[in-house]
Design an enzyme around this catalytic site. Structure first.
Site, PDB file in Angstrom:
ATOM      1  N   TYR A 174      -6.295 -13.388  -3.399  1.00  0.00           N
ATOM      2  CA  TYR A 174      -5.464 -12.291  -3.902  1.00  0.00           C
ATOM      3  C   TYR A 174      -4.594 -11.807  -2.741  1.00  0.00           C
ATOM      4  O   TYR A 174      -4.529 -10.619  -2.430  1.00  0.00           O
ATOM      5  CB  TYR A 174      -6.311 -11.145  -4.462  1.00  0.00           C
ATOM      6  CG  TYR A 174      -7.381 -11.563  -5.444  1.00  0.00           C
ATOM      7  CD1 TYR A 174      -7.104 -11.737  -6.804  1.00  0.00           C
ATOM      8  CD2 TYR A 174      -8.696 -11.790  -5.015  1.00  0.00           C
ATOM      9  CE1 TYR A 174      -8.096 -12.116  -7.703  1.00  0.00           C
ATOM     10  CE2 TYR A 174      -9.688 -12.164  -5.910  1.00  0.00           C
ATOM     11  CZ  TYR A 174      -9.394 -12.324  -7.244  1.00  0.00           C
ATOM     12  OH  TYR A 174     -10.383 -12.696  -8.122  1.00  0.00           O
ATOM     13  N   CYS A 229     -10.759  -1.425  -3.688  1.00  0.00           N
ATOM     14  CA  CYS A 229     -10.142  -0.141  -4.020  1.00  0.00           C
ATOM     15  C   CYS A 229     -10.886   0.571  -5.140  1.00  0.00           C
ATOM     16  O   CYS A 229     -10.447   1.637  -5.593  1.00  0.00           O
ATOM     17  CB  CYS A 229      -8.677  -0.325  -4.390  1.00  0.00           C
ATOM     18  SG  CYS A 229      -8.393  -1.442  -5.781  1.00  0.00           S
ATOM     19  N   GLN A 234       0.825  -1.201   0.000  1.00  0.00           N
ATOM     20  CA  GLN A 234       0.000   0.000   0.000  1.00  0.00           C
ATOM     21  C   GLN A 234       0.867   1.262   0.000  1.00  0.00           C
ATOM     22  O   GLN A 234       1.903   1.317   0.659  1.00  0.00           O
ATOM     23  CB  GLN A 234      -0.917   0.009   1.222  1.00  0.00           C
ATOM     24  CG  GLN A 234      -1.994  -1.071   1.190  1.00  0.00           C
ATOM     25  CD  GLN A 234      -3.130  -0.731   0.245  1.00  0.00           C
ATOM     26  OE1 GLN A 234      -3.340   0.422  -0.109  1.00  0.00           O
ATOM     27  NE2 GLN A 234      -3.877  -1.755  -0.161  1.00  0.00           N
ATOM     28  N   ASP A 287      -9.507  -9.624  -1.576  1.00  0.00           N
ATOM     29  CA  ASP A 287      -8.861  -8.334  -1.852  1.00  0.00           C
ATOM     30  C   ASP A 287      -8.453  -8.290  -3.329  1.00  0.00           C
ATOM     31  O   ASP A 287      -7.274  -8.352  -3.662  1.00  0.00           O
ATOM     32  CB  ASP A 287      -7.652  -8.154  -0.938  1.00  0.00           C
ATOM     33  CG  ASP A 287      -7.004  -6.785  -1.082  1.00  0.00           C
ATOM     34  OD1 ASP A 287      -7.612  -5.897  -1.705  1.00  0.00           O
ATOM     35  OD2 ASP A 287      -5.872  -6.605  -0.588  1.00  0.00           O
ATOM     36  N   GLU A 295      -2.303 -16.468  -4.168  1.00  0.00           N
ATOM     37  CA  GLU A 295      -1.739 -15.336  -4.900  1.00  0.00           C
ATOM     38  C   GLU A 295      -1.136 -15.837  -6.216  1.00  0.00           C
ATOM     39  O   GLU A 295      -0.441 -16.854  -6.226  1.00  0.00           O
ATOM     40  CB  GLU A 295      -0.682 -14.635  -4.046  1.00  0.00           C
ATOM     41  CG  GLU A 295       0.176 -13.620  -4.747  1.00  0.00           C
ATOM     42  CD  GLU A 295      -0.615 -12.501  -5.388  1.00  0.00           C
ATOM     43  OE1 GLU A 295      -0.331 -12.178  -6.563  1.00  0.00           O
ATOM     44  OE2 GLU A 295      -1.526 -11.945  -4.732  1.00  0.00           O
TER      45      GLU A 295
END
Length: 408
Positions: free
Chosen positions: A262, A363, A230, A336, A286
């Protein structure tokens, strides 16, 4: 009267669209307007004419909003020609508290339109941001290099490099390390980042990755310097706390096949483990191989943690077809996805696995709302929701929602 591209028109902006552009109408046609605030009347230059909408750039404010401020970045101000404005701070001309109100409106309207959900939550500031007017928070900045070696950000909605003298959204160490005054001929991109250790560093094009360490509270995370983390200095802690709060304890089963989808380098899987103990079973999935390798190291404290290097959609297909296991039945799933959202296929497969709850970290409010709408079609409801201003002076926001079966 016919209006040509590059012609100036007078527009009154009524609302803010997802993406940070104002919405106005001209002879019944929708026009998306940059650098304007709802309630303002502006003179704008038409830049694009499509059948269903036009685009225009503000060149003069005729009737200003009381929320208009001097742009936090001189190189992005409307005092410059639109093509010479630096991109990356598209709400920098708006009072910070009003930015959050506009983002709240975008999230509310996205949920109503795409998710068929009536929900209105404030966009919460990160502690410390308001006192410094939302400046100096980015620990990572991407810069680009023009053919002659000039370094700078791209212009808004363009691949044209804009030379700048400042980076007001960057933390001081990143701003000082950025090679804004240098000529870097033969280079295409420069990333500047500040990790928890070692000071600021430059990544030139796609050079070989080096390991770095980031910290969240007392916990350390290893990752590659070019890997995802982030950008807000406090975002990892904010999202850790938010995910822990979003999980409904009564619906959590430490022995279930809990998932972190994710999962990156394991930040949110670690948040679950820290909340519910070292014997928590959780699998972090992932698609990036290097991130998965780091996640395995970062999650070594939890006896029940494992990592899988796979695309989420393929992992769910395999999990659905597995014989002799509980799969994700009764599990807690942390989701996510990238900015494009999880998408219908992933949502449908996930719902079919009958987890107890899904904590969705988003997001993008529109992609999130579309997925919420798909979950609703499949018998799920949005139980909890919070939103965070992790990207001041831009249109971006982060939302964390908890979804549960309707009959729960």
């Amino acid at each position: 009267m016919a209006i040509a591209r590059d012609q100036d028109v007078e527009l009154t902006v009524t609302t803010l669209a997802h993406g940070g552009l104002g919405i106005a109408r001209l002879d019944g046609r929708v026009v998306f307007v940059s650098d304007a605030i709802p309630g303002e009347t502006v003179r704008a230059r038409v830049t694009e004419q499509k059948k269903s909408f036009w685009r225009a750039d503000t060149v003069e404010v005729l009737e200003a909003s009381p929320h208009r401020r001097e742009h936090i970045w001189a190189e992005a101000s409307i005092e410059r020609a639109p093509e010479d404005r630096a991109g990356g701070a598209d709400l920098g001309h708006i009072d910070l508290s009003h930015q959050r109100e506009l983002k709240q409106q975008v999230l509310r309207e996205s949920l109503a339109r795409f998710g068929k959900v009536e929900r209105d939550v404030p966009v919460e500031p990160v502690t410390g941001d308001t006192g410094v007017n939302g400046l100096g928070y980015r620990t990572r900045i991407s810069l680009h290099v023009a053919g002659g070696g000039t370094v700078g950000p791209y212009a808004a909605r363009s691949n044209r490099v804009i030379p700048v003298q400042s980076l007001p959204l960057a933390v001081a160490e990143v701003a000082e390390a950025a090679p804004l005054a240098e000529k870097m001929v033969g280079v295409q991109r420069v990333d500047v980042l500040l990790a928890a250790e070692g000071g600021a560093r430059l990544i030139i094009d796609e050079q070989a990755p080096s390991p770095i360490v980031e910290r969240v509270g007392e916990r350390e995370f290893q990752l590659d310097d070019g890997g995802f983390w982030q950008v807000h200095r406090s975002a990892a802690q904010v999202l850790t706390d938010a995910v822990q709060e979003a999980i409904i304890p009564e619906r959590f089963d430490a022995a279930a096949g809990n998932l972190d989808l994710y999962g990156g380098v394991g930040l949110l899987a670690a948040a679950v483990g820290d909340r519910f103990g070292e014997r928590t079973r959780i699998t972090s999935v992932e698609s990036d191989e290097r991130a998965t390798e780091h996640a395995a190291e970062n999650l070594a404290d939890w006896l029940g943690a494992r990592t899988v290097n796979a695309r989420v959609d393929r992992f769910l297909v395999d999990l659905e077809g597995a014989v002799g296991t509980r799969g994700a039945k009764g599990a807690t799933v942390v989701l996510d996805p990238p900015r494009s959202g999880a998408g219908r296929e992933v949502v449908e497969r996930l719902a079919s696995l009958a987890p107890a709850q899904i904590v969705y970290v988003a997001c993008d409010p529109v992609a999130f709302s579309r997925d919420v709408g798909t979950f609703a079609e499949l018998g799920w409801r949005l139980e909890k929701l919070r939103a965070f201003d992790l990207f001041p002076h831009t249109h971006h926001l982060e939302a964390v929602g908890t979804l549960v079966p309707i009959d729960a």
